[in-house]
Design an enzyme around this catalytic site. Structure first.
Site, PDB file in Angstrom:
ATOM      1  N   GLY A 155       0.819  -1.196   0.000  1.00 29.74           N
ATOM      2  CA  GLY A 155       0.000   0.000   0.000  1.00 29.74           C
ATOM      3  C   GLY A 155       0.861   1.257   0.000  1.00 29.74           C
ATOM      4  O   GLY A 155       2.064   1.221   0.280  1.00 29.74           O
ATOM      5  N   CYS A 156       0.238   2.388  -0.307  1.00 31.26           N
ATOM      6  CA  CYS A 156       0.985   3.641  -0.468  1.00 31.26           C
ATOM      7  C   CYS A 156       1.553   4.148   0.854  1.00 31.26           C
ATOM      8  O   CYS A 156       2.755   4.429   0.968  1.00 31.26           O
ATOM      9  CB  CYS A 156       0.119   4.695  -1.139  1.00 31.26           C
ATOM     10  SG  CYS A 156      -1.504   4.957  -0.380  1.00 31.26           S
TER      11      CYS A 156
END
Length: 344
Positions: A155-156
């Site tokens: 994920g970011c």
């Protein structure tokens, strides 16, 4: 030099923001060719109908997922929503697909299936597959095991925070850190909602999922049980990019030179991590495939800053890093300029 025969790859569920960036990056990749992009709602329409900035860069049109032939691609990038990728992956594997799969969703990031009900509200229907997926943070886990073909793209927020803390987690016996990070509206996806409405977001910052963001288990899983991360995510008044700081108190014996050496050693061979002499600025990371890191130390109080593009290093360009690795290509292929040989 590009491969004589570019490797065919496909993108499934490619109508979202991250999908658009995958298509853009692959359009300039010399060693692979994008042969198919699926979308159930946009089947038959040109790719630029969802991604206008790609008009003139690709002639591809979306096809329906049911019309996609997996045998046509040596690798598949999957940009479905969280909870949907599980069905797609299990269907591909049940049909005998033996190529590479890079999944941009959270569906295969956790080793412990018990985390999914807590953080995503679902019982994982294929827990036996979780160990088959490599968590795809190359700077920490690469090189991957020979033959590894299933990758769970991080994920970011997890990417930025983990890269900011990984060198510390390797050297400190205990790590207790407070993180605040701001993200742009594109991190919420293409579907309109009240929190991404322009009058609500413009000129405003708003904390959300305080100490309870779904990327926390990813971060803890990578850093280890000796690390405690207290994370406050904040929505920022811009479109793309993540900027944040991590703060902690170092043991008395740790010097500024130690910190610098830890980061330099950790990322000496990481082409997509840039170390800055001070806390990084968001504007230099947005639109690039880099995660920028910097730090300052004052009387044992360490502040580590990080900045990255949530759609690139936090999603699409990291997926291309992983694609390159599982296909045996140089990691920067399609992401960094390739020098042209001088004419004879």
């Amino acid at each position: 030099m590009p491969a004589s025969d570019p490797i065919p790859v496909a993108l499934l569920h490619g109508a979202g923001y991250a999908g658009g960036e995958v298509i853009r990056l692959l359009a300039g990749h010399l060693d692979v060719t994008l042969t198919a992009v699926t979308s159930r709602s946009l089947a038959g329409q040109p790719v630029w109908a969802a991604h206008p900035h790609l008009r003139g860069l690709t002639d591809l049109a979306f096809i329906a997922p049911d019309d996609f032939d997996p045998a046509s691609a040596r690798a598949i990038l999957l940009a479905a929503e969280h909870g949907q990728a599980i069905t797609v992956v299990t269907d591909l594997l049940n049909r005998g697909y033996d190529g590479a799969i890079i999944d941009l969703s959270a569906d295969f990031r956790f080793r412990d299936p018990g985390l999914y009900p807590t953080w995503f509200g679902l019982e994982h229907p294929a827990p036996d597959l979780l160990d088959a997926f490599q968590y795809g943070l190359p700077e920490v886990f690469a090189p991957y095991a020979p033959g590894q073909r299933l990758i769970a793209n991080p994920g970011c927020f997890a990417t930025g925070i983990t890269l900011a803390l990984w060198p510390l987690a390797r050297h400190l016996e205990a790590l207790d850190v407070s993180v605040t990070a701001l993200t742009g509206a594109s991190g919420s996806g293409t579907r309109p909602k009240a929190t991404t409405h322009f009058p609500t977001r413009d000129g405003n910052v708003r904390a959300y999922k305080i100490l309870a963001h779904q990327h926390l288990p990813e971060i803890q899983q990578t850093l280890g049980t000796h690390a405690r991360v207290h994370f406050v995510p904040v929505s920022g008044p811009w479109t793309r990019g993540i900027w944040g700081t991590a703060q902690l108190t170092l043991p008395p014996a740790v010097s500024e030179d130690d910190v610098a050496r830890w980061y330099e050693d950790a990322y000496a061979d990481a082409p997509f991590v840039r170390l800055w002499p001070s806390l990084p600025e968001l504007r230099y990371a947005a639109g690039t495939p880099f995660c920028d890191l910097g730090w300052t130390l004052n009387d044992r109080h360490l502040v580590v800053g990080f900045a990255l593009d949530n759609l690139l290093k936090g999603a699409a360009s990291q997926a291309i890093q992983n694609l390159n690795r599982v296909l045996g290509l140089p990691e920067p292929s399609g992401l960094l300029p390739t020098p042209s040989p001088l004419p004879a």
